[in-house]
Design an enzyme around this catalytic site. Structure first.
Site, PDB file in Angstrom:
ATOM      1  N   HIS A 310       0.861  -1.188   0.000  1.00 12.45           N
ATOM      2  CA  HIS A 310       0.000   0.000   0.000  1.00 12.45           C
ATOM      3  C   HIS A 310       0.893   1.231   0.000  1.00 12.45           C
ATOM      4  CE1 HIS A 310      -3.228   2.723   1.137  1.00 12.45           C
ATOM      5  NE2 HIS A 310      -4.059   1.750   0.802  1.00 12.45           N
ATOM      6  N   ASP A 367      -7.914  -5.289   0.070  1.00 12.61           N
ATOM      7  CA  ASP A 367      -8.381  -6.178  -0.989  1.00 12.61           C
ATOM      8  C   ASP A 367      -8.037  -7.638  -0.756  1.00 12.61           C
ATOM      9  OD1 ASP A 367      -9.645  -4.313  -2.663  1.00 12.61           O
ATOM     10  OD2 ASP A 367      -7.695  -3.541  -3.241  1.00 12.61           O
TER      11      ASP A 367
HETATM   12  N1  ACO Z   1       4.006  -7.505  -4.938  1.00 15.63           N
HETATM   13  C1  ACO Z   1       5.323  -7.452  -5.196  1.00 15.63           C
HETATM   14  N2  ACO Z   1       6.096  -6.352  -4.996  1.00 15.63           N
HETATM   15  C2  ACO Z   1       5.476  -5.266  -4.509  1.00 15.63           C
HETATM   16  C3  ACO Z   1       4.104  -5.257  -4.232  1.00 15.63           C
HETATM   17  C4  ACO Z   1       3.360  -6.433  -4.451  1.00 15.63           C
HETATM   18  N3  ACO Z   1       2.055  -6.487  -4.187  1.00 15.63           N
HETATM   19  N4  ACO Z   1       3.755  -4.029  -3.769  1.00 15.63           N
HETATM   20  C5  ACO Z   1       4.876  -3.289  -3.776  1.00 15.63           C
HETATM   21  N5  ACO Z   1       5.924  -4.035  -4.206  1.00 15.63           N
HETATM   22  C6  ACO Z   1       7.331  -3.634  -4.303  1.00 15.63           C
HETATM   23  C7  ACO Z   1       7.546  -2.581  -5.378  1.00 15.63           C
HETATM   24  O1  ACO Z   1       7.793  -3.200  -6.620  1.00 15.63           O
HETATM   25  C8  ACO Z   1       8.728  -1.845  -4.823  1.00 15.63           C
HETATM   26  O2  ACO Z   1       9.882  -2.659  -5.026  1.00 15.63           O
HETATM   27  P1  ACO Z   1      11.334  -1.988  -5.225  1.00 15.63           P
HETATM   28  O3  ACO Z   1      11.595  -1.181  -3.985  1.00 15.63           O
HETATM   29  O4  ACO Z   1      12.262  -3.150  -5.391  1.00 15.63           O
HETATM   30  O5  ACO Z   1      11.215  -1.140  -6.452  1.00 15.63           O
HETATM   31  C9  ACO Z   1       8.479  -1.848  -3.317  1.00 15.63           C
HETATM   32  O6  ACO Z   1       7.652  -2.987  -3.078  1.00 15.63           O
HETATM   33  C10 ACO Z   1       7.817  -0.632  -2.772  1.00 15.63           C
HETATM   34  O7  ACO Z   1       6.606  -0.390  -3.443  1.00 15.63           O
HETATM   35  P2  ACO Z   1       5.798   0.914  -3.067  1.00 15.63           P
HETATM   36  O8  ACO Z   1       6.539   2.112  -3.537  1.00 15.63           O
HETATM   37  O9  ACO Z   1       5.441   0.832  -1.646  1.00 15.63           O
HETATM   38  O10 ACO Z   1       4.495   0.711  -3.927  1.00 15.63           O
HETATM   39  P3  ACO Z   1       3.585   1.838  -4.533  1.00 15.63           P
HETATM   40  O11 ACO Z   1       3.232   2.816  -3.481  1.00 15.63           O
HETATM   41  O12 ACO Z   1       4.173   2.372  -5.775  1.00 15.63           O
HETATM   42  O13 ACO Z   1       2.329   0.978  -4.948  1.00 15.63           O
HETATM   43  C11 ACO Z   1       0.549  -0.501  -4.688  1.00 15.63           C
HETATM   44  C12 ACO Z   1       1.353   0.614  -4.034  1.00 15.63           C
HETATM   45  C13 ACO Z   1       0.068  -0.062  -6.079  1.00 15.63           C
HETATM   46  C14 ACO Z   1      -0.693  -0.758  -3.827  1.00 15.63           C
HETATM   47  C15 ACO Z   1       1.433  -1.768  -4.775  1.00 15.63           C
HETATM   48  O14 ACO Z   1       1.773  -2.182  -3.470  1.00 15.63           O
HETATM   49  C16 ACO Z   1       0.751  -2.879  -5.535  1.00 15.63           C
HETATM   50  O15 ACO Z   1       0.812  -2.904  -6.750  1.00 15.63           O
HETATM   51  N6  ACO Z   1       0.085  -3.839  -4.811  1.00 15.63           N
HETATM   52  C17 ACO Z   1      -0.678  -4.872  -5.466  1.00 15.63           C
HETATM   53  C18 ACO Z   1      -2.003  -4.327  -5.972  1.00 15.63           C
HETATM   54  C19 ACO Z   1      -2.963  -4.073  -4.845  1.00 15.63           C
HETATM   55  O16 ACO Z   1      -3.145  -4.877  -3.963  1.00 15.63           O
HETATM   56  N7  ACO Z   1      -3.612  -2.903  -4.912  1.00 15.63           N
HETATM   57  C20 ACO Z   1      -4.623  -2.506  -3.919  1.00 15.63           C
HETATM   58  C21 ACO Z   1      -4.101  -1.424  -3.059  1.00 15.63           C
HETATM   59  S1  ACO Z   1      -5.269  -0.939  -1.840  1.00 15.63           S
HETATM   60  C22 ACO Z   1      -6.379  -0.056  -2.727  1.00 15.63           C
HETATM   61  O17 ACO Z   1      -6.093   0.633  -3.651  1.00 15.63           O
HETATM   62  C23 ACO Z   1      -7.728  -0.168  -2.332  1.00 15.63           C
END
Ligand code: ACO
Length: 433
Positions: A310, A367
């Site tokens: 998140h 989710d």
């Molecule tokens: N699976 C694998 N890797 C992940 C995931 C995941 N679910 N979420 C984040 N990461 C990784 C990123 O690739 C990043 O890696 P890096 O540092 O090696 O580049 C690191 O974790 C940090 O990511 P963030 O900057 O915290 O993520 P961001 O804020 O850009 O995105 C998001 C947040 C879109 C929710 C992301 O976590 C994601 O895609 N999750 C899966 C989709 C999801 O569940 N969405 C629902 C969110 S809640 C809502 O909107 C209601």
């Protein structure tokens, strides 16, 4: 730098620029750069707005490091009991305080009055191709409400706003259910004024002309809880979209329609569908939980562990905990089980001890367990994101209202850092290489 009016110093090109610093009620500091361009021709750069407060808001508080979520100051956990219902929470978010008995009754009566769709709007469901994505229908129907309620479109009148807000919340439930009925080729049921908001939604979804759906109290309570938990989450992608569209003084129906479109994306509300696909793939033997984690960690693979991570929460999303417990409760009340719940628990257990997820502070988000609870309620997967939208509607409306109540609000118009060619010449097509 005085304590009363703290400032920050920006040093750039040999100049020192003093910028005001604002402090939120939680102590959050924000450097006010709103005059930076007008006065100094400098912009800030924050492509995904991760370090930018785009508004001042008093609706929802999130402390992502400590897993705290509060609506108008009330911790989300306090809504996890049978008595609060979605309508009360909608009122709380939109008008700023819990409703009195009279206010709630009046709001409920308005909802009941507006639950029907205009017959010609209802007939339009017959014109969309069967199997159409319900989110596409929801967004289109929200926009079309403006055609039927043009007199409520003018801004700046509280009574017109209440009429528009009540209509969209009440009709959204009918529209959502009809989107599902259309996708299944089922006849449309009329709403039942004797039923409450969630019970009525379940009736619209599942009753048949010859057989009334029997609404179990535990199922109605679970539905209420799902909607309440989704009701607002400060400046997320869809809410920010609603605010940006609203800042152009677009009407409430158009602004909420844009929120639906943003929510549809798999990185936002659409993630609950992706979670189910992932859990089902594991259940059907297509992949193991370990395969899932491996794919999610592989930077060459676009696969994500859906329902994890998140932008704000660097801790357990408190909504995920409540949803997991609620799903377990429904299964035990119904004396049923869902193997997907065990798979989800296993995935969570593996991820929470995997250094990739631990180091990045990736925890289950709203989710991850919402789909399992929705399945227990009997909601089909293609409706999960629609239910999210139904729940989020009061939040969008509250944020839209808060924005419009601020008379100093200007149209949102971000700037860019231009990286293209400074000047080029048009070349006639016959001379191009
Ligand atoms: N699976 C694998 N890797 C992940 C995931 C995941 N679910 N979420 C984040 N990461 C990784 C990123 O690739 C990043 O890696 P890096 O540092 O090696 O580049 C690191 O974790 C940090 O990511 P963030 O900057 O915290 O993520 P961001 O804020 O850009 O995105 C998001 C947040 C879109 C929710 C992301 O976590 C994601 O895609 N999750 C899966 C989709 C999801 O569940 N969405 C629902 C969110 S809640 C809502 O909107 C209601």
């Amino acid at each position: 730098m005085s304590q009363e009016h703290p400032t920050a110093l920006l040093q750039i090109d040999g100049k020192s620029i003093e910028l005001p610093v604002l402090t939120g009620t939680d102590g959050q500091k924000a450097v006010d750069v709103s005059k930076l361009y007008d006065e100094h021709k400098i912009v800030t750069y924050d492509p995904s707005l991760g370090s930018t407060s785009v508004c001042q808001s008093a609706i929802t508080y999130v402390d992502g490091d400590n897993g705290i979520l509060r609506y108008r100051g009330i911790p989300i956990e306090q809504f996890d009991r049978p008595s609060p219902n979605f309508i009360e929470v909608a009122w709380l978010l939109i008008f700023g305080a819990l409703p009195t008995q009279d206010e709630r009754d009046e709001f409920r009566a308005r909802m009941t009055k507006h639950q029907l769709l205009h017959e010609s709007l209802r007939e339009q469901f017959g014109n969309v191709p069967p199997g159409s994505p319900p989110m596409a229908i929801l967004s289109a129907m929200f926009s079309q409400l403006a055609c039927y309620y043009e007199k409520f479109l003018p801004l700046g009148d509280e009574e017109l706003f209440v009429e528009a807000a009540t209509r969209i919340i009440s009709k959204a439930r009918t529209i959502a259910a009809y989107a599902y009925r259309r996708s299944q080729g089922l006849p449309f049921m009329y709403p039942d004024p004797a039923l409450r908001f969630c019970g009525n939604f379940l009736h619209l979804m599942f009753s048949l002309p010859y057989k009334q759906y029997i609404i179990g109290q535990e199922i109605e309570d679970a539905m209420n809880l799902v909607l309440i938990l989704h009701a607002d989450h400060e400046q997320n992608c869809s809410t920010s979209t609603v605010r940006i569209v609203g800042s152009a003084q677009a009407n409430l129906f158009a602004s909420c329609a844009s929120g639906v479109s943003a929510l549809w994306g798999p990185l936002h509300g659409g993630a609950n569908v992706e979670v189910m696909k992932m859990l089902e793939a594991i259940y059907n033997g297509g992949m193991t939980p370990e395969d899932c984690l491996k794919a999610a960690k592989d930077k060459q693979n676009p696969f994500k562990l859906f329902g994890f991570g998140h932008r704000i929460y660097k801790n357990y999303d408190p909504r995920a905990k409540i949803l997991q417990t609620a799903a377990e409760k429904v299964f035990s009340q119904q004396k049923t089980e869902d193997p997907l719940l065990d798979i989800a628990r296993k995935l969570e257990e593996l991820a929470l001890k995997d250094p990739y997820f631990v180091d990045r502070k990736l925890y289950p988000n709203v989710d991850f367990y919402s789909g399992i609870l929705l399945r227990a309620i009997g909601i089909p997967t293609n409706m999960f994101t629609v239910i999210f939208a139904l729940g989020r509607l009061p939040g969008w409306i509250a944020q839209w209202k808060e924005q419009h109540d601020n008379l100093n609000q200007r149209i949102c118009r971000p700037r860019q850092l231009y990286m293209g060619e400074m000047e080029a010449n048009y070349v006639p097509i016959e001379d191009r290489e």
